[in-house]
Structure formats: structure tokens, C-alpha cells
Write an enzyme that holds these catalytic residues in place. Structure first.
Site, PDB file in Angstrom:
ATOM      1  CD  GLN A 106      -3.981   3.229  11.205  1.00 42.95           C
ATOM      2  OE1 GLN A 106      -3.646   2.213  11.324  1.00 42.95           O
ATOM      3  NE2 GLN A 106      -3.588   4.151  10.402  1.00 42.95           N
ATOM      4  CG  HIS A 173      -5.834   1.862   8.349  1.00 42.42           C
ATOM      5  ND1 HIS A 173      -5.712   2.499   7.076  1.00 42.42           N
ATOM      6  CD2 HIS A 173      -4.797   1.055   8.873  1.00 42.42           C
ATOM      7  CE1 HIS A 173      -4.598   1.787   6.656  1.00 42.42           C
ATOM      8  NE2 HIS A 173      -4.038   0.975   7.437  1.00 42.42           N
ATOM      9  CG  HIS A 176      -2.118   1.023   3.312  1.00 42.79           C
ATOM     10  ND1 HIS A 176      -1.383   1.185   4.546  1.00 42.79           N
ATOM     11  CD2 HIS A 176      -1.829   2.208   2.714  1.00 42.79           C
ATOM     12  CE1 HIS A 176      -0.813   2.308   4.785  1.00 42.79           C
ATOM     13  NE2 HIS A 176      -1.019   2.951   3.615  1.00 42.79           N
ATOM     14  CE1 TYR A 178      -5.218  -4.550   6.007  1.00 41.50           C
ATOM     15  CE2 TYR A 178      -4.275  -2.480   5.858  1.00 41.50           C
ATOM     16  CZ  TYR A 178      -4.039  -3.659   5.922  1.00 41.50           C
ATOM     17  OH  TYR A 178      -2.699  -4.150   6.321  1.00 41.50           O
ATOM     18  NE  ARG A 226      -1.096   6.101   6.750  1.00 40.68           N
ATOM     19  CZ  ARG A 226       0.067   5.545   7.120  1.00 40.68           C
ATOM     20  NH1 ARG A 226      -0.288   4.294   7.333  1.00 40.68           N
ATOM     21  NH2 ARG A 226       1.173   5.883   6.915  1.00 40.68           N
ATOM     22  N   GLY A 337       7.895   6.695   9.938  1.00 39.91           N
ATOM     23  CA  GLY A 337       7.671   5.315  10.448  1.00 39.91           C
ATOM     24  C   GLY A 337       8.909   4.726  10.816  1.00 39.91           C
ATOM     25  NE  ARG A 338      10.609   1.550   6.192  1.00 39.41           N
ATOM     26  CZ  ARG A 338      11.633   1.964   5.095  1.00 39.41           C
ATOM     27  NH1 ARG A 338      12.397   1.139   5.276  1.00 39.41           N
ATOM     28  NH2 ARG A 338      11.602   2.894   4.384  1.00 39.41           N
TER      29      ARG A 338
END
Length: 370
Positions: A106, A173, A176, A178, A226, A337-338
Site C-alpha cells: 500500500q 491509499h 481516511h 490522507y 482504497r 484486519g484485526r
């Protein structure tokens, strides 16, 4: 926890361009910051290798910063430039491939989310389309055309290096809040030139990055973008309000060369627009015809925001609803993810029906590399 629905659809192969995946499970990009001086070492290598060995189809690395002095805000986040960092990534690619997995980096620039005076380059000011943070604070002047060109060139160089090192594609990316997303969002992009305007014209920066990357990697090397409606601040932000606006927003990105959209949501089961059960990945696939990746609290009972805000862990839950959506072809790939962060064998356990062995996510899991 019982898993009542067959998981067969999750373990079907998927192909695009030169990339063939053994199944539909994607390891979501998660910032780990275990690369001192920006160089990923053996601990990072083993972290990714373990997921490949245990059946993850595609690994998307944590965000790796492009070659721009203001791209990063943490000296332990891995670089995607420089001889030592790229040697480290070359070893990781080789290791993941030997384990039967596929991997893409990424590529990331944090933009005005970089704090003034922060390492690794404290003298470099944050940059953004209008020099504004999400809260509206001015931290720099708007990026000049030359500065924009430099960032585009840095993304393209990273894409070329990814192909040269043997990666299976790249992910940009653009989510979010950025840098790429700062151009998308009206709160951070107040420009009146060709990089600003409405939600369609604000895609131009991303379009030029995608086009530059495509030129250096060729037609068969997958480019994933993304994107998200939500921002780190605020979580309730929206780029678009209707399916019609989403269609207009996505069209220039498709035309520029995006192969797959990675549609970041906090909870994959939530509808994106009223009147339809489709989530963001479902709507994106319906409107563009492109493959999509869904993501958001998959396999867990609480979203990641609770973890960041309150340090809460999460319990495992069944994924029947996810499987039903995948079988309806609402989306093509599933980013975890987590659940994968804490349990490298998540995919293997799901495939073999060993759901009672799944490891619950805890806050401590974020502090080490399993």
C-alpha cells in the site's frame, strides 16, 4: 461461536491481470510501525510470511511511504524507497511467494495529517491541496503544480519499484483523510484550479497518480485504489450523498485505470444509501463493473474505532452474513484486519471449521508482531 453457513465461496480462486489468488481472503493494511528507520526487517518478514503460510490469498502491506519528505509522520513506518528498505521488501516478497501467497504494497502519503515538526523529517511542513487540516487549520500554503508533480512522480516511482521487486500489484491509499483523500474531500480541498471544484473535478490528482503508475507498470499489473467516505476526523464525513454522485465520482478513476476498488467502511454490513442493502463495495461494483474488496469489522463484534478510542478488544462472531453477500456477488474479495492481526491462522481455521479456536482480539495484540 457456531459457523452455520458453508464457507466454500470464500475459498474460490480469483484472477485479474497477472495476479491469481487462491482464495478471496485479503489481509487488510494495518499500520504496525515496526520498521526502525523505515526498513522492514526479519520480524516484519515473518509477520507477513505467517499469514501466507496459513492461507491468506492476498496480503496488502501496511501503509508504506513514498519518496517525499513529508510523506510520513513516524520513523518506524516502512519506507517504499531507498536501497535498504527496498531490499527488505524484496526479501518479504520472496518469502510470501514461497509460502504460496500474493502480496502488494500500500503506497501512502499522509498529507496534512502529518504534525508540524514530526519525524522522520521534522523540518518538512505537512502538505495538502489547500494546506488545511480536517479541522480547517492552515498548516501550509496550497500545494503548487510543481509540488503536485513531484508527489505524482514519487507514487509512480514506487509503483515501478513494486513491479521490479516482484510484487503482485499495488494499492494506492486514497482513504481516511490522507493526501489523496484530502484532494477528494471538499473540507480539505478549497482549490479553484483544475485540482479543485466539485466531487468530480477533485478526482484529478488521483487520476494523474493512477495514470502515472499505469504508464510504468503496464496493462496487466493490478492497481487497487482504497477509498472511503469516512475520515479519521470526522468519522461521519461523506464524499458523496447518492448513488448518482458516487457513479460520477468513480467514473474518472475507472477511466484512469483502477482495476479493483478497496471500499473502506467501519462495518461491512451497513447499507451505504437508503433504500438498498448494498454496502459501499456493493454499490461500487454495481456502478463500475469493477471487482471490489469489502472491509469493516469482519469476524468481530465491535468496530475498530472502539479499539482506538477506548482500547477495547473484540470477540469473534460468525461470518454467515458476509458469506451470503459474497455468494450474491455483491463484492469479490474480503479484507480482514484485526482478526488476522491477532490470529495468523484465521483463514485456515475458518476453512477447516475450527471456529472455536479463533483468537479474540485484544488491545495488546497491536503492540507486538504475531
Amino acid at each position: 461461536m457456531n459457523q452455520n453457513h458453508s464457507v466454500q465461496s470464500l475459498f474460490q480462486p480469483f484472477s485479474l491481470g497477472n495476479m491469481t489468488l487462491s482464495n478471496r481472503i485479503v489481509m487488510a493494511p494495518m499500520t504496525r510501525a515496526f520498521s526502525p528507520g523505515g526498513v522492514p526487517g526479519d520480524d516484519v518478514l515473518n509477520y507477513y510470511k505467517r499469514r501466507a503460510e496459513k492461507g491468506v490469498g492476498l496480503i496488502v502491506t501496511e501503509g508504506t511511504v513514498i519518496n517525499h519528505p513529508a510523506a510520513s509522520t513516524d520513523p518506524n513506518v516502512p519506507y517504499f524507497h531507498g536501497e535498504n528498505a527496498l531490499k527488505g521488501w524484496a526479501k518479504i516478497v520472496e518469502s510470501v511467494h514461497k509460502a504460496g501467497g500474493r502480496i502488494i504494497p500500500q503506497l501512502w502519503h499522509v498529507g496534512t495529517q502529518r504534525g508540524i515538526g514530526k519525524p522522520p523529517n521534522p523540518e518538512s511542513l505537512p502538505i495538502g491541496p489547500s494546506g488545511l487540516t480536517a479541522e480547517g487549520f492552515k498548516v501550509n500554503e496550497p500545494m503548487t503544480d510543481r509540488e503536485i508533480e513531484e508527489v505524482i512522480e514519487a507514487f509512480a516511482q514506487a509503483a515501478a519499484d513494486a513491479k521490479r521487486l516482484g510484487f503482485d500489484g499495488i494499492e494506492l491509499h486514497g482513504a481516511h483523510g490522507y493526501l489523496i483523500d484530502q484532494f477528494f474531500w471538499e473540507q480539505t480541498n478549497k482549490r479553484t484550479d483544475h485540482y479543485g471544484g466539485n466531487f468530480i473535478t477533485r478526482t484529478r490528482f488521483a487520476v494523474e497518480i493512477i495514470q502515472a503508475c499505469r504508464r510504468v507498470v503496464g496493462p496487466d499489473f493490478p492497481i487497487i485504489l482504497r477509498y472511503s467516505q469516512w475520515k479519521r476526523r470526522p468519522f461521519t464525513a461523506k464524499l458523496v450523498e447518492t448513488p448518482e454522485q458516487l457513479d460520477q465520482f468513480l467514473s474518472p478513476l475507472v477511466d484512469a485505470g483502477v482495476d479493483i476498488f478497496h471500499c473502506s467502511t467501519r462495518r461491512f454490513w451497513e447499507p451505504e444509501f437508503e433504500g438498498s442493502p448494498l454496502n459501499l463495495a456493493g454499490w461500487t461494483k454495481k456502478l463500475t463493473g469493477k471487482p471490489t474488496i469489502t472491509v469493516g469489522s469482519i469476524g468481530l463484534d465491535t468496530e475498530f474505532i472502539s479499539f482506538f478510542a477506548e482500547g477495547k478488544g473484540a470477540q469473534n462472531v460468525n461470518i454467515d452474513g458476509l458469506i451470503e453477500r459474497l455468494e450474491r456477488e455483491e463484492f469479490d474479495l474480503v479484507a480482514v484486519g484485526r482478526a488476522l492481526l491477532v490470529d495468523p491462522a484465521w483463514a485456515e481455521k475458518i476453512r477447516n471449521g475450527r471456529v472455536e479456536e479463533l483468537v479474540p482480539f485484544t488491545a495488546e495484540a497491536s503492540k507486538i508482531l504475531f
